[in-house]
Write a protein that holds these residues in place. Sequence first.
Motif, PDB file in Angstrom:
ATOM      1  N   HIS A   1       7.709  -5.254 -16.464  1.00 52.32           N
ATOM      2  CA  HIS A   1       7.434  -3.850 -16.833  1.00 52.32           C
ATOM      3  C   HIS A   1       6.204  -3.203 -16.772  1.00 52.32           C
ATOM      4  CE1 HIS A   1      11.548  -5.143 -18.694  1.00 52.32           C
ATOM      5  NE2 HIS A   1      10.829  -6.199 -19.365  1.00 52.32           N
ATOM      6  N   ILE A   2       5.635  -3.259 -15.336  1.00 45.03           N
ATOM      7  CA  ILE A   2       4.310  -2.609 -14.993  1.00 45.03           C
ATOM      8  C   ILE A   2       4.811  -1.236 -14.787  1.00 45.03           C
ATOM      9  CG2 ILE A   2       2.349  -2.812 -13.563  1.00 45.03           C
ATOM     10  CD1 ILE A   2       2.691  -5.867 -13.852  1.00 45.03           C
ATOM     11  N   VAL A   3       3.956  -0.248 -14.788  1.00 44.64           N
ATOM     12  CA  VAL A   3       4.132   1.109 -14.538  1.00 44.64           C
ATOM     13  C   VAL A   3       3.556   1.209 -13.286  1.00 44.64           C
ATOM     14  CG1 VAL A   3       3.652   3.687 -14.756  1.00 44.64           C
ATOM     15  CG2 VAL A   3       4.066   2.120 -16.699  1.00 44.64           C
ATOM     16  N   PRO A   4       4.240   1.808 -11.923  1.00 48.05           N
ATOM     17  CA  PRO A   4       3.714   1.705 -10.604  1.00 48.05           C
ATOM     18  C   PRO A   4       2.418   2.404 -10.541  1.00 48.05           C
ATOM     19  CG  PRO A   4       6.126   2.133 -10.574  1.00 48.05           C
ATOM     20  CD  PRO A   4       5.742   1.939 -12.025  1.00 48.05           C
ATOM     21  N   HIS A   5       2.447   3.693 -11.329  1.00 50.28           N
ATOM     22  CA  HIS A   5       1.201   4.221 -11.212  1.00 50.28           C
ATOM     23  C   HIS A   5      -0.108   3.653 -11.928  1.00 50.28           C
ATOM     24  CE1 HIS A   5       3.438   7.445  -9.403  1.00 50.28           C
ATOM     25  NE2 HIS A   5       2.747   8.614  -9.872  1.00 50.28           N
ATOM     26  N   SER A   6      -0.006   2.783 -12.541  1.00 47.30           N
ATOM     27  CA  SER A   6      -1.021   1.866 -12.954  1.00 47.30           C
ATOM     28  C   SER A   6      -1.837   0.977 -11.721  1.00 47.30           C
ATOM     29  CB  SER A   6      -0.690   1.000 -14.041  1.00 47.30           C
ATOM     30  OG  SER A   6       0.150  -0.182 -13.772  1.00 47.30           O
ATOM     31  N   ILE A   7      -1.252   1.039 -10.753  1.00 48.91           N
ATOM     32  CA  ILE A   7      -1.611   0.252  -9.398  1.00 48.91           C
ATOM     33  C   ILE A   7      -2.718   1.099  -8.997  1.00 48.91           C
ATOM     34  CG2 ILE A   7      -1.307  -1.218  -7.273  1.00 48.91           C
ATOM     35  CD1 ILE A   7      -0.120  -2.395  -9.837  1.00 48.91           C
ATOM     36  N   ASP A   8      -4.138   0.430  -8.905  1.00 46.74           N
ATOM     37  CA  ASP A   8      -5.014   1.738  -8.012  1.00 46.74           C
ATOM     38  C   ASP A   8      -5.448   1.153  -6.807  1.00 46.74           C
ATOM     39  OD1 ASP A   8      -6.655  -0.312  -9.400  1.00 46.74           O
ATOM     40  OD2 ASP A   8      -7.495   1.045 -10.759  1.00 46.74           O
ATOM     41  N   MET A   9      -5.035   0.044  -6.393  1.00 46.86           N
ATOM     42  CA  MET A   9      -5.260  -0.384  -5.163  1.00 46.86           C
ATOM     43  C   MET A   9      -3.975  -1.359  -4.439  1.00 46.86           C
ATOM     44  SD  MET A   9      -8.456  -2.833  -3.500  1.00 46.86           S
ATOM     45  CE  MET A   9      -9.721  -1.703  -3.557  1.00 46.86           C
ATOM     46  N   LEU A  10      -4.117  -1.328  -3.238  1.00 46.05           N
ATOM     47  CA  LEU A  10      -3.007  -2.228  -2.298  1.00 46.05           C
ATOM     48  C   LEU A  10      -3.711  -2.672  -1.472  1.00 46.05           C
ATOM     49  CD1 LEU A  10       0.095  -3.100  -1.767  1.00 46.05           C
ATOM     50  CD2 LEU A  10       0.325  -0.976  -0.462  1.00 46.05           C
ATOM     51  N   ILE A  11      -3.425  -3.973  -1.288  1.00 49.41           N
ATOM     52  CA  ILE A  11      -3.784  -4.877  -0.090  1.00 49.41           C
ATOM     53  C   ILE A  11      -2.664  -5.680   0.444  1.00 49.41           C
ATOM     54  CG2 ILE A  11      -5.232  -6.807   0.646  1.00 49.41           C
ATOM     55  CD1 ILE A  11      -7.094  -6.226  -1.901  1.00 49.41           C
ATOM     56  N   SER A  12      -2.675  -5.267   1.720  1.00 45.77           N
ATOM     57  CA  SER A  12      -1.569  -5.928   2.544  1.00 45.77           C
ATOM     58  C   SER A  12      -2.057  -7.084   3.211  1.00 45.77           C
ATOM     59  CB  SER A  12      -0.783  -4.899   3.771  1.00 45.77           C
ATOM     60  OG  SER A  12      -0.280  -5.968   4.622  1.00 45.77           O
ATOM     61  N   ALA A  13      -1.770  -8.267   2.897  1.00 43.86           N
ATOM     62  CA  ALA A  13      -2.288  -9.597   3.429  1.00 43.86           C
ATOM     63  C   ALA A  13      -1.100 -10.265   4.222  1.00 43.86           C
ATOM     64  CB  ALA A  13      -2.514 -10.589   2.241  1.00 43.86           C
ATOM     65  N   SER A  14      -0.891  -9.737   5.460  1.00 35.02           N
ATOM     66  CA  SER A  14       0.176 -10.326   6.424  1.00 35.02           C
ATOM     67  C   SER A  14      -0.522 -10.633   7.488  1.00 35.02           C
ATOM     68  CB  SER A  14       1.068  -9.008   6.535  1.00 35.02           C
ATOM     69  OG  SER A  14       1.725  -8.569   5.309  1.00 35.02           O
ATOM     70  N   ALA A  15       0.390 -11.495   8.256  1.00 34.08           N
ATOM     71  CA  ALA A  15      -0.256 -11.962   9.664  1.00 34.08           C
ATOM     72  C   ALA A  15      -0.179 -11.102  10.687  1.00 34.08           C
ATOM     73  CB  ALA A  15       0.116 -13.524   9.807  1.00 34.08           C
ATOM     74  N   ILE A  16       1.211 -10.513  10.636  1.00 37.27           N
ATOM     75  CA  ILE A  16       1.636  -9.612  11.830  1.00 37.27           C
ATOM     76  C   ILE A  16       1.652  -8.366  11.288  1.00 37.27           C
ATOM     77  CG2 ILE A  16       3.274  -8.983  13.618  1.00 37.27           C
ATOM     78  CD1 ILE A  16       1.769 -11.494  14.200  1.00 37.27           C
ATOM     79  N   SER A  17       1.121  -7.115  11.836  1.00 38.46           N
ATOM     80  CA  SER A  17       1.026  -5.884  11.342  1.00 38.46           C
ATOM     81  C   SER A  17       2.449  -5.111  11.958  1.00 38.46           C
ATOM     82  CB  SER A  17      -0.092  -5.020  11.913  1.00 38.46           C
ATOM     83  OG  SER A  17      -0.213  -5.062  13.329  1.00 38.46           O
ATOM     84  N   VAL A  18       2.605  -3.910  11.075  1.00 41.03           N
ATOM     85  CA  VAL A  18       3.903  -3.061  11.304  1.00 41.03           C
ATOM     86  C   VAL A  18       3.505  -2.640  12.836  1.00 41.03           C
ATOM     87  CG1 VAL A  18       5.097  -0.923  10.885  1.00 41.03           C
ATOM     88  CG2 VAL A  18       4.625  -2.643   9.027  1.00 41.03           C
ATOM     89  N   GLN A  19       2.353  -1.921  12.809  1.00 46.91           N
ATOM     90  CA  GLN A  19       1.920  -1.485  14.224  1.00 46.91           C
ATOM     91  C   GLN A  19       0.521  -1.736  14.284  1.00 46.91           C
ATOM     92  OE1 GLN A  19       3.784   2.460  13.615  1.00 46.91           O
ATOM     93  NE2 GLN A  19       2.040   3.271  13.815  1.00 46.91           N
ATOM     94  N   ALA A  20      -0.065  -1.213  15.666  1.00 45.74           N
ATOM     95  CA  ALA A  20      -1.559  -1.256  15.693  1.00 45.74           C
ATOM     96  C   ALA A  20      -2.484  -0.256  14.809  1.00 45.74           C
ATOM     97  CB  ALA A  20      -1.992  -1.102  17.074  1.00 45.74           C
ATOM     98  N   LEU A  21      -1.996   0.931  14.607  1.00 48.40           N
ATOM     99  CA  LEU A  21      -2.483   1.814  13.680  1.00 48.40           C
ATOM    100  C   LEU A  21      -1.253   2.610  13.226  1.00 48.40           C
ATOM    101  CD1 LEU A  21      -5.740   3.036  15.795  1.00 48.40           C
ATOM    102  CD2 LEU A  21      -5.581   1.597  13.498  1.00 48.40           C
ATOM    103  N   PRO A  22      -1.476   3.200  11.858  1.00 52.36           N
ATOM    104  CA  PRO A  22      -2.342   3.024  10.917  1.00 52.36           C
ATOM    105  C   PRO A  22      -2.294   1.513  10.323  1.00 52.36           C
ATOM    106  CG  PRO A  22      -0.704   4.419  10.122  1.00 52.36           C
ATOM    107  CD  PRO A  22      -0.473   4.206  11.495  1.00 52.36           C
ATOM    108  N   CYS A  23      -2.845   0.966   9.337  1.00 52.98           N
ATOM    109  CA  CYS A  23      -2.874  -0.142   8.756  1.00 52.98           C
ATOM    110  C   CYS A  23      -1.412  -0.513   8.253  1.00 52.98           C
ATOM    111  CB  CYS A  23      -3.969  -0.595   7.688  1.00 52.98           C
ATOM    112  SG  CYS A  23      -3.756   0.439   6.206  1.00 52.98           S
TER     113      CYS A  23
END
Length: 330
Positions: free
Chosen positions: A72-94
Amino acid sequence: MPNGLTPIKIISSGIALPENKIESWQLDIKLNKPKGYVAKRSGIEHRFHAKDNDSQAELAAKAIHHALETQHIVPHSIDMLISASAISVQALPCTAAHILEQSSLKQGIACFDVNASCVSFITALQVAAGFLATSQYQRIAIVSADLASRGIDWQDQESSLIFGDGAACMIVEKGDGTSGIITYHHETHTKGIELCEIRAGGTRKNPRAGMTDDDFLFHMQGKKLFRMASSLVEDFMQQVLTDSKLQLNQIGTVVPHQASHLSLEHMRQRLGVKSEQLIDIYRFRGNQVAASIPSALHEAIISGRFYGQPNVMLIGTAAGLAFCSMVLIP
């Protein structure tokens, strides 16, 4: 605070899987093999493969939302997002930007990628602890999402049998100082740099430098890779235990990269990790690349094998050839 402990607390976890569940017998048919062949060779009963138009970013967002809803964590309480994936969606942006767009998290927060192939999550956890230590950020979501099936070379029997898709998210805070990282150890041995690779997608293989369709597929020299990893992993494990000032029997739970059936058996047989210590979800997920370790960690959490343990080890190998491990107090 225990001496030398880097404070961090995992406060929630979540996963997401594609709807498309693949039974091993279905791959028997696809590969024109006798019934039971894939299950015997791969050690997998079933895994999940995304459809061709499924979105990696949407799958990652679903894992984030699962982690938010669980506690029951409020989404707006997250102040940083780190994607730790091996393959990216595309080259840019991250990739983290693509995930933020699909998620319910607050616009304008810090987001970036940490890519260390299959051990990206462990590395991202260490990075997150550093940011939390500054007190500039209070609550960080780390998410790993990989669609390994997009890169399978179905002509390569050795590697085509082992992969599954998925996503997993951990939400972390600094905590009260009683939980945190005891040690983090990361090694890269570039003699194995060509043993596990996808050549295209960057500046090396592209329309101007030259490329083929084959360059976009996953390539693994499995026997050479396993021999090299096997020759190094025992010394690596001993260094991790030495750095943490612990014996293996003082580790309550070991959360490994679900690389292959053979790699997990090697941990049991050669490294002496007991079955009751080891988190093994490989039969039902396959190798989910960077999502593998946080997916296994989520399993440890929901099965009561994380919180309350004296010490937990995260450990994995990755393309490079890299080894990475973290020992932490939950």
